[in-house]
Enzyme design. Structure first.
Site, mmCIF file in Angstrom:
data_model
loop_
_atom_site.group_PDB
_atom_site.id
_atom_site.type_symbol
_atom_site.label_atom_id
_atom_site.label_comp_id
_atom_site.label_asym_id
_atom_site.label_seq_id
_atom_site.Cartn_x
_atom_site.Cartn_y
_atom_site.Cartn_z
ATOM 1 N N GLY A 11 0.823 -1.205 0.000
ATOM 2 C CA GLY A 11 0.000 0.000 0.000
ATOM 3 C C GLY A 11 0.855 1.251 0.000
ATOM 4 N N ARG A 21 13.579 9.468 -3.567
ATOM 5 C CA ARG A 21 14.476 10.585 -3.880
ATOM 6 C C ARG A 21 15.781 10.473 -3.099
ATOM 7 N NH1 ARG A 21 15.427 15.425 -1.163
ATOM 8 N NH2 ARG A 21 16.016 17.225 -2.457
ATOM 9 N N ARG A 72 0.178 -5.632 -6.607
ATOM 10 C CA ARG A 72 0.188 -6.936 -5.948
ATOM 11 C C ARG A 72 0.907 -7.935 -6.857
ATOM 12 N NH1 ARG A 72 -3.003 -7.075 -1.554
ATOM 13 N NH2 ARG A 72 -4.607 -5.469 -1.316
ATOM 14 N N ASP A 103 4.824 -4.663 5.821
ATOM 15 C CA ASP A 103 5.061 -6.037 6.245
ATOM 16 C C ASP A 103 5.251 -7.009 5.081
ATOM 17 O OD1 ASP A 103 4.767 -8.139 8.597
ATOM 18 O OD2 ASP A 103 3.452 -8.827 6.981
ATOM 19 N N THR A 125 4.541 2.603 5.781
ATOM 20 C CA THR A 125 3.150 2.166 5.899
ATOM 21 C C THR A 125 2.441 3.063 6.894
ATOM 22 O OG1 THR A 125 1.689 0.433 6.756
ATOM 23 C CG2 THR A 125 3.952 0.404 7.525
ATOM 24 N N ASP A 127 0.175 2.214 8.742
ATOM 25 C CA ASP A 127 -0.233 1.403 9.894
ATOM 26 C C ASP A 127 0.757 1.480 11.051
ATOM 27 O OD1 ASP A 127 -2.280 0.590 8.212
ATOM 28 O OD2 ASP A 127 -1.206 -1.208 7.558
ATOM 29 N N ASP A 129 3.126 -0.466 11.853
ATOM 30 C CA ASP A 129 3.110 -1.777 12.508
ATOM 31 C C ASP A 129 4.352 -2.624 12.212
ATOM 32 O OD1 ASP A 129 2.555 -2.201 9.839
ATOM 33 O OD2 ASP A 129 0.932 -3.623 10.180
ATOM 34 N N ARG A 171 -4.838 -1.971 9.503
ATOM 35 C CA ARG A 171 -4.714 -3.416 9.326
ATOM 36 C C ARG A 171 -5.009 -4.114 10.642
ATOM 37 N NH1 ARG A 171 -0.573 -7.474 7.503
ATOM 38 N NH2 ARG A 171 0.839 -6.411 8.892
ATOM 39 N N HIS A 248 -9.489 5.224 2.066
ATOM 40 C CA HIS A 248 -8.195 5.475 1.446
ATOM 41 C C HIS A 248 -7.782 6.936 1.439
ATOM 42 C CE1 HIS A 248 -8.904 1.366 0.099
ATOM 43 N NE2 HIS A 248 -7.602 1.298 -0.093
ATOM 44 N N ILE A 249 -8.648 7.826 1.897
ATOM 45 C CA ILE A 249 -8.231 9.217 2.040
ATOM 46 C C ILE A 249 -7.046 9.317 2.998
ATOM 47 C CG2 ILE A 249 -9.805 9.711 3.965
ATOM 48 C CD1 ILE A 249 -10.169 12.501 2.836
ATOM 49 N N ARG A 251 -4.450 7.467 3.095
ATOM 50 C CA ARG A 251 -3.175 7.136 2.453
ATOM 51 C C ARG A 251 -2.626 8.258 1.577
ATOM 52 N NH1 ARG A 251 -3.450 1.132 -0.158
ATOM 53 N NH2 ARG A 251 -3.714 -0.095 1.746
#
Length: 318
Positions: A11, A21, A72, A103, A125, A127, A129, A171, A248-249, A251
């Site tokens: 993601g 960069r 994916r 992950d 990420t 998350d 995590d 997640r 998804h806003i 992200r």
């Protein structure tokens, strides 16, 4: 080492471009060639890569998403797929790989490391995590996006004297929900790491109403349940709510200053690791210091939740 490559996977997270960069410019500074791999592990298997120059990463530090794109790749989970990827790296003269992602991306790097190819992972990420680092690229930006949404929803909740349930990403982890709940003054925060009881939530809401409180905000991490599921459970107890799923806003958007800085630090450190001939490592931050540690530690140890912060959120929302 004369030539390395960089890819983004999983993601997208705000700050990925800043990390790309940093990898490219640090590599060029160190007199290394650097190739960009497009569309993650899928692009690696298909050989979708090109040499990047200083200008290739100009004006991207402020952009969300990833210029290298992501995809994916079920094929990479197979032995044959990983061998194809390794063949592409070797045939293109690439001697080391920087992988920017979460992950799943780290697991892919671990597989390439097992085949003897030097990989360095940069955690990106929303998350937050990834075990071993206190902060991942994208978490701070996503958190501020959530806070902005909470503030706006609270205005409506106050005007209409309602209880709102806000579902956030994460997640299987509750970092985003917890930090947003504490920073946003939520009355209740539900995270996967801590048990919850519907009657206790109801009692808290009714207690607030009894002392004259006109509205309430509940933050629920997607790893607990959906906001709609929670709304149904509360309705069965006589509590009517409104639901907002941020989706998804969280992200997207221009990365925060903090995410741009740590992305730059992580990316540069990753290049240093490869130049030193080190692979099978992850980059992170602890106590404000950028560190590197064994990639296997990400999976052999558990991600730690700050339970003291969770307790504080409950104490301050009485």
């Amino acid at each position: 080492m004369k030539k390395i490559a960089v890819l983004t996977s999983g993601g997208d997270a705000p700050g990925m471009n800043a990390a790309v960069r940093a990898v490219v410019r640090k590599a060029i500074f160190e007199k290394l060639e650097v190739a960009g791999v497009y569309n993650g592990y899928q692009g690696l298997i298909e050989g979708r890569m090109e040499l990047l120059q200083l200008g290739s990463v100009g004006d991207i530090i402020q952009r969300g998403g990833t210029m290298l794109r992501s995809a994916r790749c079920p094929e990479f989970k197979t032995v044959e797929g990983r061998k194809k990827a390794l063949d592409q790296l070797e045939s293109n003269g690439i001697e080391g790989l920087v992988i920017i992602g979460g992950d799943g991306s780290f697991r892919g790097a671990l597989e390439l490391t097992a085949l003897g190819f030097p990989c360095v992972c940069v955690p990106a990420t929303i998350d937050n995590d990834i075990n071993g680092t206190q902060f991942t690229i994208g978490f701070d930006t996503a958190l501020n996006t959530v806070i902005d949404a909470i503030d706006k929803i609270r205005d409506t909740a106050t005007s209409h004297e309602r209880t709102f349930i806000i579902e956030v990403m994460g997640r299987n982890a509750g970092h985003l929900a917890l930090w947003a709940g504490l920073a946003g003054g939520a009355e209740t925060v539900l995270i996967p790491e801590e048990k919850y009881e519907i009657p206790a939530i109801v009692d808290r809401l009714k207690s607030g109403t009894d002392r004259g409180k006109k509205h309430s905000i509940i933050i629920v991490a997607e790893g607990v349940m959906s906001a709609n599921e929670l709304a149904e459970l509360l309705l069965q107890q006589g509590i009517e709510t409104r639901v907002s799923v941020l989706g998804h806003i969280q992200r997207g958007g221009s990365p925060s200053a903090r995410d741009r800085v740590i992305a730059s630090q992580y990316g540069a450190r990753a290049v240093e690791m490869l130049k030193e001939g080190r692979g099978g490592v992850a980059i992170g931050i602890r106590n404000h210091q950028v560190i590197d540690y064994n990639l296997i530690d990400v999976f052999e140890k558990s991600d730690v939740m700050d339970i003291a912060m969770y307790k504080l959120s409950k104490e301050l929302s009485i």
